[in-house]
Design a protein around this motif. Structure first.
Motif, PDB file in Angstrom:
ATOM      1  N   GLY A   9      12.443 -10.323  -4.838  1.00  0.00           N
ATOM      2  CA  GLY A   9      13.546 -10.825  -5.652  1.00  0.00           C
ATOM      3  C   GLY A   9      13.346 -10.541  -7.120  1.00  0.00           C
ATOM      4  N   GLN A  10      12.106 -10.636  -7.586  1.00  0.00           N
ATOM      5  CA  GLN A  10      11.814 -10.339  -8.987  1.00  0.00           C
ATOM      6  C   GLN A  10      11.986  -8.853  -9.292  1.00  0.00           C
ATOM      7  OE1 GLN A  10       7.906 -11.930  -9.120  1.00  0.00           O
ATOM      8  NE2 GLN A  10       8.595 -14.052  -9.186  1.00  0.00           N
ATOM      9  N   LEU A  11      11.635  -8.001  -8.336  1.00  0.00           N
ATOM     10  CA  LEU A  11      11.864  -6.562  -8.520  1.00  0.00           C
ATOM     11  C   LEU A  11      13.364  -6.280  -8.633  1.00  0.00           C
ATOM     12  CD1 LEU A  11       9.371  -5.000  -5.916  1.00  0.00           C
ATOM     13  CD2 LEU A  11       9.034  -5.286  -8.381  1.00  0.00           C
ATOM     14  N   GLU A  12      14.143  -6.924  -7.788  1.00  0.00           N
ATOM     15  CA  GLU A  12      15.585  -6.700  -7.805  1.00  0.00           C
ATOM     16  C   GLU A  12      16.236  -7.289  -9.050  1.00  0.00           C
ATOM     17  OE1 GLU A  12      16.187  -6.622  -2.940  1.00  0.00           O
ATOM     18  OE2 GLU A  12      17.091  -8.227  -4.126  1.00  0.00           O
ATOM     19  N   ALA A  13      15.687  -8.383  -9.539  1.00  0.00           N
ATOM     20  CA  ALA A  13      16.246  -9.017 -10.735  1.00  0.00           C
ATOM     21  C   ALA A  13      15.801  -8.323 -12.014  1.00  0.00           C
ATOM     22  CB  ALA A  13      15.836 -10.490 -10.782  1.00  0.00           C
ATOM     23  N   GLY A  14      14.825  -7.414 -11.903  1.00  0.00           N
ATOM     24  CA  GLY A  14      14.354  -6.694 -13.083  1.00  0.00           C
ATOM     25  C   GLY A  14      13.322  -7.437 -13.887  1.00  0.00           C
ATOM     26  N   THR A  15      12.764  -8.530 -13.331  1.00  0.00           N
ATOM     27  CA  THR A  15      11.726  -9.257 -14.059  1.00  0.00           C
ATOM     28  C   THR A  15      10.333  -8.734 -13.740  1.00  0.00           C
ATOM     29  OG1 THR A  15      11.603 -10.971 -12.351  1.00  0.00           O
ATOM     30  CG2 THR A  15      13.097 -11.356 -14.198  1.00  0.00           C
ATOM     31  N   ARG A  16      10.205  -7.901 -12.712  1.00  0.00           N
ATOM     32  CA  ARG A  16       8.932  -7.268 -12.381  1.00  0.00           C
ATOM     33  C   ARG A  16       9.153  -5.767 -12.212  1.00  0.00           C
ATOM     34  NH1 ARG A  16       5.027 -11.071 -10.467  1.00  0.00           N
ATOM     35  NH2 ARG A  16       3.564  -9.342 -10.534  1.00  0.00           N
ATOM     36  N   ARG A  17       8.104  -4.998 -12.495  1.00  0.00           N
ATOM     37  CA  ARG A  17       8.166  -3.552 -12.339  1.00  0.00           C
ATOM     38  C   ARG A  17       7.877  -3.134 -10.900  1.00  0.00           C
ATOM     39  NH1 ARG A  17       4.774  -0.616 -17.101  1.00  0.00           N
ATOM     40  NH2 ARG A  17       6.004  -1.270 -18.898  1.00  0.00           N
ATOM     41  N   ILE A  18       8.482  -2.030 -10.498  1.00  0.00           N
ATOM     42  CA  ILE A  18       8.105  -1.400  -9.235  1.00  0.00           C
ATOM     43  C   ILE A  18       6.901  -0.502  -9.522  1.00  0.00           C
ATOM     44  CG2 ILE A  18       8.811   0.181  -7.398  1.00  0.00           C
ATOM     45  CD1 ILE A  18      11.668  -0.769  -7.778  1.00  0.00           C
ATOM     46  N   GLN A  19       5.761  -0.835  -8.938  1.00  0.00           N
ATOM     47  CA  GLN A  19       4.546  -0.071  -9.136  1.00  0.00           C
ATOM     48  C   GLN A  19       4.548   1.159  -8.218  1.00  0.00           C
ATOM     49  OE1 GLN A  19       2.529  -0.749 -11.554  1.00  0.00           O
ATOM     50  NE2 GLN A  19       3.469  -2.707 -12.108  1.00  0.00           N
ATOM     51  N   PRO A  20       3.816   2.221  -8.591  1.00  0.00           N
ATOM     52  CA  PRO A  20       3.795   3.452  -7.779  1.00  0.00           C
ATOM     53  C   PRO A  20       3.436   3.208  -6.319  1.00  0.00           C
ATOM     54  CG  PRO A  20       2.783   3.859  -9.908  1.00  0.00           C
ATOM     55  CD  PRO A  20       3.046   2.383  -9.852  1.00  0.00           C
ATOM     56  N   GLU A  21       2.460   2.320  -6.055  1.00  0.00           N
ATOM     57  CA  GLU A  21       2.061   2.082  -4.661  1.00  0.00           C
ATOM     58  C   GLU A  21       3.178   1.405  -3.865  1.00  0.00           C
ATOM     59  OE1 GLU A  21       0.173  -1.251  -7.203  1.00  0.00           O
ATOM     60  OE2 GLU A  21       0.592   0.888  -7.348  1.00  0.00           O
ATOM     61  N   HIS A  22       3.995   0.591  -4.551  1.00  0.00           N
ATOM     62  CA  HIS A  22       5.138  -0.023  -3.885  1.00  0.00           C
ATOM     63  C   HIS A  22       6.266   0.984  -3.712  1.00  0.00           C
ATOM     64  CE1 HIS A  22       3.643  -4.127  -5.557  1.00  0.00           C
ATOM     65  NE2 HIS A  22       3.136  -3.898  -4.370  1.00  0.00           N
ATOM     66  N   ALA A  23       6.452   1.858  -4.689  1.00  0.00           N
ATOM     67  CA  ALA A  23       7.531   2.847  -4.629  1.00  0.00           C
ATOM     68  C   ALA A  23       7.382   3.735  -3.405  1.00  0.00           C
ATOM     69  CB  ALA A  23       7.540   3.686  -5.901  1.00  0.00           C
ATOM     70  N   ARG A  24       6.154   4.136  -3.100  1.00  0.00           N
ATOM     71  CA  ARG A  24       5.919   5.009  -1.940  1.00  0.00           C
ATOM     72  C   ARG A  24       6.343   4.310  -0.646  1.00  0.00           C
ATOM     73  NH1 ARG A  24       2.139   4.995   1.579  1.00  0.00           N
ATOM     74  NH2 ARG A  24       0.861   3.540   0.363  1.00  0.00           N
ATOM     75  N   VAL A  25       5.953   3.037  -0.491  1.00  0.00           N
ATOM     76  CA  VAL A  25       6.298   2.297   0.723  1.00  0.00           C
ATOM     77  C   VAL A  25       7.805   2.048   0.793  1.00  0.00           C
ATOM     78  CG1 VAL A  25       5.898   0.183   2.041  1.00  0.00           C
ATOM     79  CG2 VAL A  25       4.018   1.224   0.759  1.00  0.00           C
ATOM     80  N   LEU A  26       8.418   1.752  -0.354  1.00  0.00           N
ATOM     81  CA  LEU A  26       9.862   1.523  -0.374  1.00  0.00           C
ATOM     82  C   LEU A  26      10.618   2.753   0.114  1.00  0.00           C
ATOM     83  CD1 LEU A  26      10.278  -0.417  -3.752  1.00  0.00           C
ATOM     84  CD2 LEU A  26      10.592  -1.334  -1.446  1.00  0.00           C
ATOM     85  N   ASP A  27      10.222   3.905  -0.374  1.00  0.00           N
ATOM     86  CA  ASP A  27      10.886   5.137   0.067  1.00  0.00           C
ATOM     87  C   ASP A  27      10.739   5.338   1.569  1.00  0.00           C
ATOM     88  OD1 ASP A  27      11.994   6.043  -2.351  1.00  0.00           O
ATOM     89  OD2 ASP A  27      10.111   6.950  -2.986  1.00  0.00           O
ATOM     90  N   GLU A  28       9.564   5.007   2.107  1.00  0.00           N
ATOM     91  CA  GLU A  28       9.335   5.170   3.541  1.00  0.00           C
ATOM     92  C   GLU A  28      10.159   4.171   4.347  1.00  0.00           C
ATOM     93  OE1 GLU A  28       5.184   4.722   4.165  1.00  0.00           O
ATOM     94  OE2 GLU A  28       4.637   6.631   3.207  1.00  0.00           O
ATOM     95  N   VAL A  29      10.125   2.898   3.944  1.00  0.00           N
ATOM     96  CA  VAL A  29      10.786   1.846   4.713  1.00  0.00           C
ATOM     97  C   VAL A  29      12.304   1.934   4.605  1.00  0.00           C
ATOM     98  CG1 VAL A  29      11.109  -0.658   4.868  1.00  0.00           C
ATOM     99  CG2 VAL A  29       8.813   0.287   4.557  1.00  0.00           C
ATOM    100  N   LEU A  30      12.797   2.250   3.404  1.00  0.00           N
ATOM    101  CA  LEU A  30      14.243   2.225   3.159  1.00  0.00           C
ATOM    102  C   LEU A  30      14.907   3.583   3.362  1.00  0.00           C
ATOM    103  CD1 LEU A  30      14.231  -0.061  -0.020  1.00  0.00           C
ATOM    104  CD2 LEU A  30      14.621  -0.732   2.357  1.00  0.00           C
ATOM    105  N   GLY A  31      14.109   4.613   3.648  1.00  0.00           N
ATOM    106  CA  GLY A  31      14.678   5.943   3.886  1.00  0.00           C
ATOM    107  C   GLY A  31      15.346   6.535   2.662  1.00  0.00           C
ATOM    108  N   THR A  32      14.732   6.342   1.514  1.00  0.00           N
ATOM    109  CA  THR A  32      15.322   6.828   0.260  1.00  0.00           C
ATOM    110  C   THR A  32      14.622   8.087  -0.253  1.00  0.00           C
ATOM    111  OG1 THR A  32      13.921   5.166  -0.859  1.00  0.00           O
ATOM    112  CG2 THR A  32      16.239   4.609  -0.503  1.00  0.00           C
TER     113      THR A  32
END
Length: 279
Positions: free
Chosen positions: A47-70
């Protein structure tokens, strides 16, 4: 947990990524908690990532792309969102601070950044980096002063600072600089732009003798606490940790002078500094 309100993607790269993350998550049919499980973080962190109060870190970005098909969208864009004028250990906290509705801070050793004057900030930055070029010091001071513009708004965020007497007695930049700094704090308090309490030496032992506390609350994201050390810092959203730090802060408020007595002491100290001969 309610989802964040609509974001203005033009406000910052981080806001854009947060809006895209929310869109991709909902398109994938995942809740914040379900996505958090894939990232090994809490749903509130998502929720904090979506609200812009936290950064998306590189290690999270990789998993997000895999899970969300982006494909590699988040990996390509998280670097741009990570650019900051602040030191790396403080950048995420400064960005969260800019979106907070309430900020409560205990400062044991120096005047909080949001309450500093340019001259005081310059003295602090120079002490931190005694061999740095003058241009670098001025960039740091400029970034710190930009943070203080949060207080230009007459109502938000709520700022409540408990300042240890030690921070006010430590002559930073000389008597003239201290006199100006304390008058500035008193002026903000008299104008109702912030609540300031002084934790006097006479209070003796207290609950936060081991360090500073900075609590931040948000309209549409869970609260955060920021822990800071020499050249280090981290944000924490664990509910039990935030709750404990909030209780500690309430103990400090109870031990500190009232806002009225605090302002009177600060103004008296400013007068003393103003009449003190420089070394």
């Amino acid at each position: 947990m309610p989802g964040p309100k609509g974001l203005d993607p033009s406000s910052s790269p981080r806001a854009l990524l947060g809006a895209e993350l929310r869109h991709a998550r909902e398109k994938a049919g995942l809740s914040q908690n379900e996505l958090g499980q894939r990232l090994f973080v809490s749903g509130s962190f998502v929720g904090q990532l979506e609200a812009g109060t936290r950064r998306i870190q590189p290690e999270h970005a990789r998993v997000l792309d895999e899970v969300l098909g982006t494909e590699d969208f988040f990996q390509r864009n998280c670097k741009a969102a990570a650019k900051s004028k602040y030191p790396e250990h403080f950048a995420e906290a400064a960005e969260a601070e800019a979106t907070a509705t309430e900020i409560r801070q205990y400062a044991p050793l120096l005047i909080p950044g949001l309450l500093q004057t340019p001259a005081y900030a310059r003295a602090v930055c120079r002490a931190y980096q005694p061999t740095a070029p003058e241009e670098m010091i001025e960039e740091l001071v400029s970034a710190r002063m930009e943070r203080t513009r949060l207080l230009d708004d007459p109502t938000e965020p709520l700022l409540w600072a408990v300042i240890d007497e030690a921070a006010l007695r430590r002559v930073t930049g000389g008597p003239e600089v201290m006199a100006e700094a304390l008058r500035h704090i008193a002026d903000l308090g008299r104008r109702g732009r912030g609540i300031v309490q002084v934790l006097p030496f006479g209070a003796g032992a207290h609950a936060a003798m081991e360090g500073s506390i900075k609590l931040m609350d948000f309209e549409d994201a869970p609260p955060l606490v920021y822990f800071e050390g020499v050249g280090t810092g981290r944000l924490e959203d664990d509910p039990a940790t935030v709750r404990h730090q909030r209780f500690t802060y309430e103990l400090l408020m109870a031990c500190a002078l009232s806002p009225q007595k605090s302002l009177a002491l600060i103004e008296a100290m400013a007068q003393d500094y103003a009449h003190e001969e420089p070394p």
